[in-house]
Design a protein around this motif. Structure first.
Motif, mmCIF file in Angstrom:
data_model
loop_
_atom_site.group_PDB
_atom_site.id
_atom_site.type_symbol
_atom_site.label_atom_id
_atom_site.label_comp_id
_atom_site.label_asym_id
_atom_site.label_seq_id
_atom_site.Cartn_x
_atom_site.Cartn_y
_atom_site.Cartn_z
ATOM 1 N N TRP A 1 1.675 -2.387 0.653
ATOM 2 C CA TRP A 1 0.769 -1.485 1.361
ATOM 3 C C TRP A 1 -0.042 -2.263 2.385
ATOM 4 C CZ3 TRP A 1 2.456 3.092 0.973
ATOM 5 C CH2 TRP A 1 3.086 3.513 -0.189
ATOM 6 N N ALA A 2 -0.194 -1.699 3.568
ATOM 7 C CA ALA A 2 -0.915 -2.343 4.661
ATOM 8 C C ALA A 2 -2.398 -2.450 4.334
ATOM 9 C CB ALA A 2 -0.716 -1.563 5.952
ATOM 10 N N GLN A 3 -2.999 -3.546 4.754
ATOM 11 C CA GLN A 3 -4.436 -3.731 4.562
ATOM 12 C C GLN A 3 -5.236 -2.886 5.549
ATOM 13 O OE1 GLN A 3 -6.034 -5.542 2.164
ATOM 14 N NE2 GLN A 3 -4.011 -5.805 1.257
ATOM 15 N N SER A 4 -4.725 -2.742 6.775
ATOM 16 C CA SER A 4 -5.470 -2.026 7.810
ATOM 17 C C SER A 4 -5.452 -0.514 7.623
ATOM 18 C CB SER A 4 -4.906 -2.372 9.188
ATOM 19 O OG SER A 4 -3.581 -1.886 9.303
ATOM 20 N N ASP A 5 -4.413 0.002 6.976
ATOM 21 C CA ASP A 5 -4.285 1.438 6.764
ATOM 22 C C ASP A 5 -3.515 1.664 5.469
ATOM 23 O OD1 ASP A 5 -3.715 4.162 6.746
ATOM 24 O OD2 ASP A 5 -3.261 4.240 8.888
ATOM 25 N N PRO A 6 -4.191 2.081 4.412
ATOM 26 C CA PRO A 6 -3.525 2.231 3.109
ATOM 27 C C PRO A 6 -2.476 3.329 3.047
ATOM 28 C CG PRO A 6 -5.776 3.056 3.013
ATOM 29 C CD PRO A 6 -5.605 2.428 4.360
ATOM 30 N N ASP A 7 -2.329 4.103 4.130
ATOM 31 C CA ASP A 7 -1.290 5.132 4.179
ATOM 32 C C ASP A 7 0.015 4.599 4.742
ATOM 33 O OD1 ASP A 7 -2.879 7.135 3.100
ATOM 34 O OD2 ASP A 7 -3.574 7.833 5.055
ATOM 35 N N LEU A 8 0.031 3.330 5.174
ATOM 36 C CA LEU A 8 1.222 2.730 5.770
ATOM 37 C C LEU A 8 1.692 1.528 4.965
ATOM 38 C CD1 LEU A 8 0.237 2.670 9.556
ATOM 39 C CD2 LEU A 8 1.613 4.382 8.371
ATOM 40 N N CYS A 9 2.985 1.237 5.089
ATOM 41 C CA CYS A 9 3.527 0.003 4.516
ATOM 42 C C CYS A 9 3.353 -1.113 5.554
ATOM 43 C CB CYS A 9 4.992 0.176 4.132
ATOM 44 S SG CYS A 9 6.127 0.382 5.520
ATOM 45 N N THR A 10 3.510 -2.352 5.109
ATOM 46 C CA THR A 10 3.334 -3.475 6.034
ATOM 47 C C THR A 10 4.375 -3.460 7.146
ATOM 48 O OG1 THR A 10 4.535 -4.862 4.437
ATOM 49 C CG2 THR A 10 2.136 -5.004 4.431
ATOM 50 N N ARG A 11 5.568 -2.967 6.873
ATOM 51 C CA ARG A 11 6.597 -2.905 7.926
ATOM 52 C C ARG A 11 6.161 -1.971 9.050
ATOM 53 N NH1 ARG A 11 11.613 0.006 8.905
ATOM 54 N NH2 ARG A 11 13.023 -1.359 10.040
ATOM 55 N N CYS A 12 5.688 -0.789 8.697
ATOM 56 C CA CYS A 12 5.244 0.160 9.717
ATOM 57 C C CYS A 12 3.991 -0.338 10.423
ATOM 58 C CB CYS A 12 5.015 1.539 9.095
ATOM 59 S SG CYS A 12 6.575 2.344 8.633
ATOM 60 N N GLU A 13 3.128 -1.023 9.697
ATOM 61 C CA GLU A 13 1.947 -1.615 10.324
ATOM 62 C C GLU A 13 2.379 -2.632 11.381
ATOM 63 O OE1 GLU A 13 -2.079 -3.660 8.621
ATOM 64 O OE2 GLU A 13 -0.179 -4.490 7.884
ATOM 65 N N GLN A 14 3.334 -3.491 11.041
ATOM 66 C CA GLN A 14 3.802 -4.516 11.972
ATOM 67 C C GLN A 14 4.538 -3.906 13.163
ATOM 68 O OE1 GLN A 14 6.099 -6.824 9.248
ATOM 69 N NE2 GLN A 14 4.321 -7.912 8.446
ATOM 70 N N LEU A 15 5.262 -2.817 12.934
ATOM 71 C CA LEU A 15 5.979 -2.151 14.020
ATOM 72 C C LEU A 15 5.088 -1.187 14.798
ATOM 73 C CD1 LEU A 15 9.341 -1.365 12.158
ATOM 74 C CD2 LEU A 15 8.954 -3.103 13.928
ATOM 75 N N ASP A 16 3.831 -1.090 14.365
ATOM 76 C CA ASP A 16 2.847 -0.213 14.980
ATOM 77 C C ASP A 16 3.319 1.245 14.983
ATOM 78 O OD1 ASP A 16 0.325 0.233 16.055
ATOM 79 O OD2 ASP A 16 1.053 0.131 18.119
ATOM 80 N N ARG A 17 3.925 1.627 13.858
ATOM 81 C CA ARG A 17 4.352 3.022 13.701
ATOM 82 C C ARG A 17 3.150 3.857 13.319
ATOM 83 N NH1 ARG A 17 9.944 2.396 10.380
ATOM 84 N NH2 ARG A 17 11.273 2.016 12.161
ATOM 85 N N LYS A 18 3.145 5.049 13.806
ATOM 86 C CA LYS A 18 2.053 5.989 13.510
ATOM 87 C C LYS A 18 2.452 6.882 12.349
ATOM 88 C CE LYS A 18 -0.055 4.350 17.039
ATOM 89 N NZ LYS A 18 -0.642 3.097 16.812
ATOM 90 N N LYS A 19 1.457 7.415 11.701
ATOM 91 C CA LYS A 19 1.704 8.336 10.592
ATOM 92 C C LYS A 19 2.428 9.573 11.099
ATOM 93 C CE LYS A 19 -2.606 6.968 8.555
ATOM 94 N NZ LYS A 19 -3.940 7.407 8.185
ATOM 95 N N VAL A 20 3.457 9.965 10.380
ATOM 96 C CA VAL A 20 4.197 11.182 10.702
ATOM 97 C C VAL A 20 3.519 12.358 10.008
ATOM 98 C CG1 VAL A 20 6.416 12.361 10.483
ATOM 99 C CG2 VAL A 20 6.350 9.910 10.949
ATOM 100 N N ILE A 21 3.048 12.128 8.813
ATOM 101 C CA ILE A 21 2.398 13.148 7.994
ATOM 102 C C ILE A 21 0.905 12.874 8.038
ATOM 103 C CG2 ILE A 21 2.219 14.136 5.680
ATOM 104 C CD1 ILE A 21 4.988 14.455 6.933
ATOM 105 N N GLY A 22 0.131 13.932 8.178
ATOM 106 C CA GLY A 22 -1.317 13.754 8.107
ATOM 107 C C GLY A 22 -1.936 13.894 9.376
#
Length: 138
Positions: free
Chosen positions: A117-138
């Motif tokens: 789980w990403a430290q910067s955003d607990p709704d994202l995994c570290t892979r999506c955090e690193q790829l700067d992916r945005k939340k699809v849900i929410g």
């Protein structure tokens, strides 16, 4: 609305959203995801239609045999899918809201480390955090 100190409830991920997130995270089209399942050209359209149905809003696959085998095409956890179909939202597993990853599935981040789980955003995994992916849900 007053802030009562409680964290906001996590968005509910529906089964069709999970399927779409996992396929999209694998960078696959429905046609590419269907390819491992048809062996004769005359079956191609039927298989693609079935795979596509998994992403239709409101659709829940009742038979496990096909869904359980989705992992032939991309990373897919049938247990998570079944939970999303069969249990109330408060019993759903925690998923990355960008790619649908769950903590029981192996996924690597861009550094080659196992995702967490990403430290910067607990709704994202570290892979999506690193790829700067945005939340699809929410």
């Amino acid at each position: 609305m007053l802030d009562d100190g409680k964290p906001a409830p996590r968005p509910v991920v529906m089964p069709w959203e999970y399927v779409t997130m996992r396929r999209t995270a694998a960078c696959m089209t429905i046609e590419q995801a269907a390819r491992p399942y048809w062996h004769r050209p005359e079956h191609q359209a039927d298989v693609e239609r079935t795979i596509g149905a998994l992403e239709i809003v409101g659709f829940r696959m009742k038979r496990d045999f096909f869904v359980a085998d989705m992992s032939r095409a991309y990373s897919f956890n049938v247990d998570v899918y079944r939970q999303l179909c069969d249990t109330p939202p408060d019993q759903h597993p925690r998923l990355c809201l960008a790619c649908g990853w769950d903590q029981w599935s192996t996924q690597y981040d861009t550094n080659g480390e196992e995702a967490t789980w990403a430290q910067s955003d607990p709704d994202l995994c570290t892979r999506c955090e690193q790829l700067d992916r945005k939340k699809v849900i929410g």
